[in-house]
Design an enzyme around this catalytic site. Sequence first.
Site, PDB file in Angstrom:
ATOM      1  N   ASP A  56       1.907  12.963  -1.296  1.00 32.10           N
ATOM      2  CA  ASP A  56       1.905  11.712  -2.054  1.00 32.10           C
ATOM      3  C   ASP A  56       3.329  11.457  -2.544  1.00 32.10           C
ATOM      4  O   ASP A  56       3.905  12.324  -3.229  1.00 32.10           O
ATOM      5  CB  ASP A  56       0.934  11.890  -3.242  1.00 32.10           C
ATOM      6  CG  ASP A  56       0.722  10.603  -4.022  1.00 32.10           C
ATOM      7  OD1 ASP A  56       1.631   9.751  -4.042  1.00 32.10           O
ATOM      8  OD2 ASP A  56      -0.364  10.462  -4.622  1.00 32.10           O
ATOM      9  N   TYR A 147      -1.741  -5.218  -6.313  1.00 32.03           N
ATOM     10  CA  TYR A 147      -0.949  -5.194  -5.077  1.00 32.03           C
ATOM     11  C   TYR A 147       0.234  -6.162  -5.170  1.00 32.03           C
ATOM     12  O   TYR A 147       1.380  -5.760  -4.978  1.00 32.03           O
ATOM     13  CB  TYR A 147      -1.860  -5.561  -3.909  1.00 32.03           C
ATOM     14  CG  TYR A 147      -1.213  -5.514  -2.543  1.00 32.03           C
ATOM     15  CD1 TYR A 147      -0.806  -4.302  -1.973  1.00 32.03           C
ATOM     16  CD2 TYR A 147      -1.039  -6.683  -1.796  1.00 32.03           C
ATOM     17  CE1 TYR A 147      -0.235  -4.264  -0.710  1.00 32.03           C
ATOM     18  CE2 TYR A 147      -0.474  -6.643  -0.530  1.00 32.03           C
ATOM     19  CZ  TYR A 147      -0.074  -5.438   0.012  1.00 32.03           C
ATOM     20  OH  TYR A 147       0.486  -5.407   1.271  1.00 32.03           O
ATOM     21  N   LYS A 151       4.126  -5.007  -5.453  1.00 36.56           N
ATOM     22  CA  LYS A 151       5.096  -5.284  -4.383  1.00 36.56           C
ATOM     23  C   LYS A 151       6.275  -6.088  -4.923  1.00 36.56           C
ATOM     24  O   LYS A 151       7.411  -5.913  -4.479  1.00 36.56           O
ATOM     25  CB  LYS A 151       4.416  -6.043  -3.245  1.00 36.56           C
ATOM     26  CG  LYS A 151       3.514  -5.174  -2.377  1.00 36.56           C
ATOM     27  CD  LYS A 151       4.310  -4.236  -1.479  1.00 36.56           C
ATOM     28  CE  LYS A 151       3.394  -3.446  -0.563  1.00 36.56           C
ATOM     29  NZ  LYS A 151       4.122  -2.480   0.275  1.00 36.56           N
ATOM     30  N   TYR A 161      18.555  -1.155  -6.832  1.00 43.20           N
ATOM     31  CA  TYR A 161      19.246  -0.004  -6.221  1.00 43.20           C
ATOM     32  C   TYR A 161      20.312  -0.476  -5.236  1.00 43.20           C
ATOM     33  O   TYR A 161      21.344   0.185  -5.071  1.00 43.20           O
ATOM     34  CB  TYR A 161      18.250   0.960  -5.549  1.00 43.20           C
ATOM     35  CG  TYR A 161      17.833   2.059  -6.508  1.00 43.20           C
ATOM     36  CD1 TYR A 161      16.991   1.785  -7.580  1.00 43.20           C
ATOM     37  CD2 TYR A 161      18.327   3.359  -6.377  1.00 43.20           C
ATOM     38  CE1 TYR A 161      16.634   2.771  -8.480  1.00 43.20           C
ATOM     39  CE2 TYR A 161      17.981   4.353  -7.278  1.00 43.20           C
ATOM     40  CZ  TYR A 161      17.134   4.057  -8.329  1.00 43.20           C
ATOM     41  OH  TYR A 161      16.803   5.031  -9.226  1.00 43.20           O
TER      42      TYR A 161
HETATM   43  P1  NAD Z   1      -2.083   1.270   6.010  1.00 42.85           P
HETATM   44  O1  NAD Z   1      -2.953   1.464   4.842  1.00 42.85           O
HETATM   45  O2  NAD Z   1      -2.672   1.486   7.357  1.00 42.85           O
HETATM   46  O3  NAD Z   1      -0.783   2.168   5.901  1.00 42.85           O
HETATM   47  C1  NAD Z   1      -0.217   2.562   4.673  1.00 42.85           C
HETATM   48  C2  NAD Z   1      -0.040   4.058   4.697  1.00 42.85           C
HETATM   49  O4  NAD Z   1       0.532   4.483   3.457  1.00 42.85           O
HETATM   50  C3  NAD Z   1      -1.352   4.822   4.859  1.00 42.85           C
HETATM   51  O5  NAD Z   1      -1.239   5.740   5.916  1.00 42.85           O
HETATM   52  C4  NAD Z   1      -1.529   5.535   3.516  1.00 42.85           C
HETATM   53  O6  NAD Z   1      -2.240   6.737   3.634  1.00 42.85           O
HETATM   54  C5  NAD Z   1      -0.094   5.698   3.066  1.00 42.85           C
HETATM   55  N1  NAD Z   1       0.067   5.842   1.614  1.00 42.85           N
HETATM   56  C6  NAD Z   1      -0.440   5.044   0.641  1.00 42.85           C
HETATM   57  N2  NAD Z   1      -0.073   5.502  -0.576  1.00 42.85           N
HETATM   58  C7  NAD Z   1       0.688   6.600  -0.365  1.00 42.85           C
HETATM   59  C8  NAD Z   1       1.364   7.525  -1.206  1.00 42.85           C
HETATM   60  N3  NAD Z   1       1.318   7.405  -2.552  1.00 42.85           N
HETATM   61  N4  NAD Z   1       2.046   8.544  -0.645  1.00 42.85           N
HETATM   62  C9  NAD Z   1       2.103   8.672   0.705  1.00 42.85           C
HETATM   63  N5  NAD Z   1       1.485   7.849   1.556  1.00 42.85           N
HETATM   64  C10 NAD Z   1       0.794   6.820   1.032  1.00 42.85           C
HETATM   65  O7  NAD Z   1      -1.466  -0.193   5.907  1.00 42.85           O
HETATM   66  P2  NAD Z   1      -0.557  -1.013   6.913  1.00 42.85           P
HETATM   67  O8  NAD Z   1      -1.265  -2.227   7.276  1.00 42.85           O
HETATM   68  O9  NAD Z   1      -0.034  -0.119   7.979  1.00 42.85           O
HETATM   69  O10 NAD Z   1       0.631  -1.426   5.950  1.00 42.85           O
HETATM   70  C11 NAD Z   1       1.876  -0.756   5.958  1.00 42.85           C
HETATM   71  C12 NAD Z   1       2.797  -1.443   4.965  1.00 42.85           C
HETATM   72  O11 NAD Z   1       2.991  -2.812   5.355  1.00 42.85           O
HETATM   73  C13 NAD Z   1       2.266  -1.472   3.541  1.00 42.85           C
HETATM   74  O12 NAD Z   1       3.326  -1.253   2.648  1.00 42.85           O
HETATM   75  C14 NAD Z   1       1.729  -2.871   3.395  1.00 42.85           C
HETATM   76  O13 NAD Z   1       1.767  -3.304   2.062  1.00 42.85           O
HETATM   77  C15 NAD Z   1       2.655  -3.665   4.283  1.00 42.85           C
HETATM   78  N6  NAD Z   1       2.010  -4.889   4.773  1.00 42.85           N
HETATM   79  C16 NAD Z   1       1.058  -4.838   5.744  1.00 42.85           C
HETATM   80  C17 NAD Z   1       0.431  -6.005   6.175  1.00 42.85           C
HETATM   81  C18 NAD Z   1      -0.598  -6.019   7.263  1.00 42.85           C
HETATM   82  O14 NAD Z   1      -1.107  -7.097   7.599  1.00 42.85           O
HETATM   83  N7  NAD Z   1      -0.964  -4.917   7.856  1.00 42.85           N
HETATM   84  C19 NAD Z   1       0.788  -7.226   5.587  1.00 42.85           C
HETATM   85  C20 NAD Z   1       1.748  -7.227   4.585  1.00 42.85           C
HETATM   86  C21 NAD Z   1       2.358  -6.059   4.189  1.00 42.85           C
END
Ligand code: NAD
Length: 313
Positions: A56, A147, A151, A161
């Site tokens: 984490d 969320y 963000k 930073y």
């Molecule tokens: P996802 O949930 O499949 O992937 C996120 C990953 O982060 C997961 O594997 C989860 O286990 C890991 N994670 C969460 N909290 C954590 C922590 N504290 N420590 C370590 N690992 C942690 O989601 P995704 O769709 O692949 O999204 C990836 C990124 O892109 C995210 O930051 C999300 O906000 C952003 N995003 C995605 C979308 C979309 O449509 N998929 C849209 C906008 C933004």
Amino acid sequence: MKVLITGGAGFIGSHLAKHCLLHDHEVTIIDNLITGNHRNIEPLISKPGCTFLEADIVSFDFNTLDSFDVVFHLASPASPVQYSKYPLQTLRTNAEGTHRVLEFMRRTNSPRFLLASTSEVYGDPKEHPQKEEYWGNVNSFGPRSCYDEAKRYAEAITYTYGTTYGIDVRVARIFNTYGPAMEPDDGRVVSNFITQCISGKDITVFGNGSQTRSLCYVSDMVHGLYELATRDGLGMEVINLGNPNEKTVLEIAKIIKTITGSDSEIVYKPIGKDDPQRRRPDITKARLLLGWEPAVELEAGLVYTVEYFRNLL
Ligand code: NAD
Ligand code: UDP
């Protein structure tokens, strides 16, 4: 290059890790699997040059790591169903977690950081399509705020930073992305409609289905993220990444029903509070600065995704 991907076992992160390995980069993934899945990275971690740390980012001892050339920071629950299930983890991951990753970079002189931000920073937008200059219309005290506001904080600390310590930071505002490696139970529109269609269940359209989304196939997204992180001269840039092809949710339901050849009925369910009514990225900046635009048509991307779910379920 030495690359760190937080959230690399998730949907987008695992595709990005694969892409980086194909470009012969050394990839380290940190993921606590809260919403990701080990299945996504099994084919990757057996390869030389790929390391997986199950941890984490809010508590991980970053002192155990040396510097990286590029850090892709994707860790965060991402779908409304998942961040509603894990609201505190979502807040802490984006606030404390992002701070800890940036602090690790400052300490180790790691030069370049890409934040995976989101179109949710625009909230329920009053401007359409959404340009990077738009400041958004976000409810700070509601079901999506864990969320959206987390963000927005992540963007603010990334900016700070960048300005305070000179880290070369870049922000990708990601719009709805879909494709293989989505979790079948993540509650997102594409995964829900496909799993409902192929298992013969009702297709649950929330509200009257007139709200819009613009869906980007994951390979296009990964190319955009990679270009944004690896091109020189883009420090402090914020760039929308997404596909401008806007559809109503009802249209998406009908397209998926046709592609799957399903007999499922479309049923209407109550829509969640603060669900954005319209969403479409203005990608002029990505076209200009990255030479990037999506290449995969919606129908083609959905066919690949349906095939993935048919094999999985
Ligand atoms: P996802 O949930 O499949 O992937 C996120 C990953 O982060 C997961 O594997 C989860 O286990 C890991 N994670 C969460 N909290 C954590 C922590 N504290 N420590 C370590 N690992 C942690 O989601 P995704 O769709 O692949 O999204 C990836 C990124 O892109 C995210 O930051 C999300 O906000 C952003 N995003 C995605 C979308 C979309 O449509 N998929 C849209 C906008 C933004
Ligand atoms: N949606 C829907 N039925 C579902 C899942 C989602 O009608 O089973 C709608 C949801 O209300 C929203 C849109 O599809 O308007 C996109 O939802 P998703 O959870 O994929 O992502 P969001 O863009 O809201 O973060």
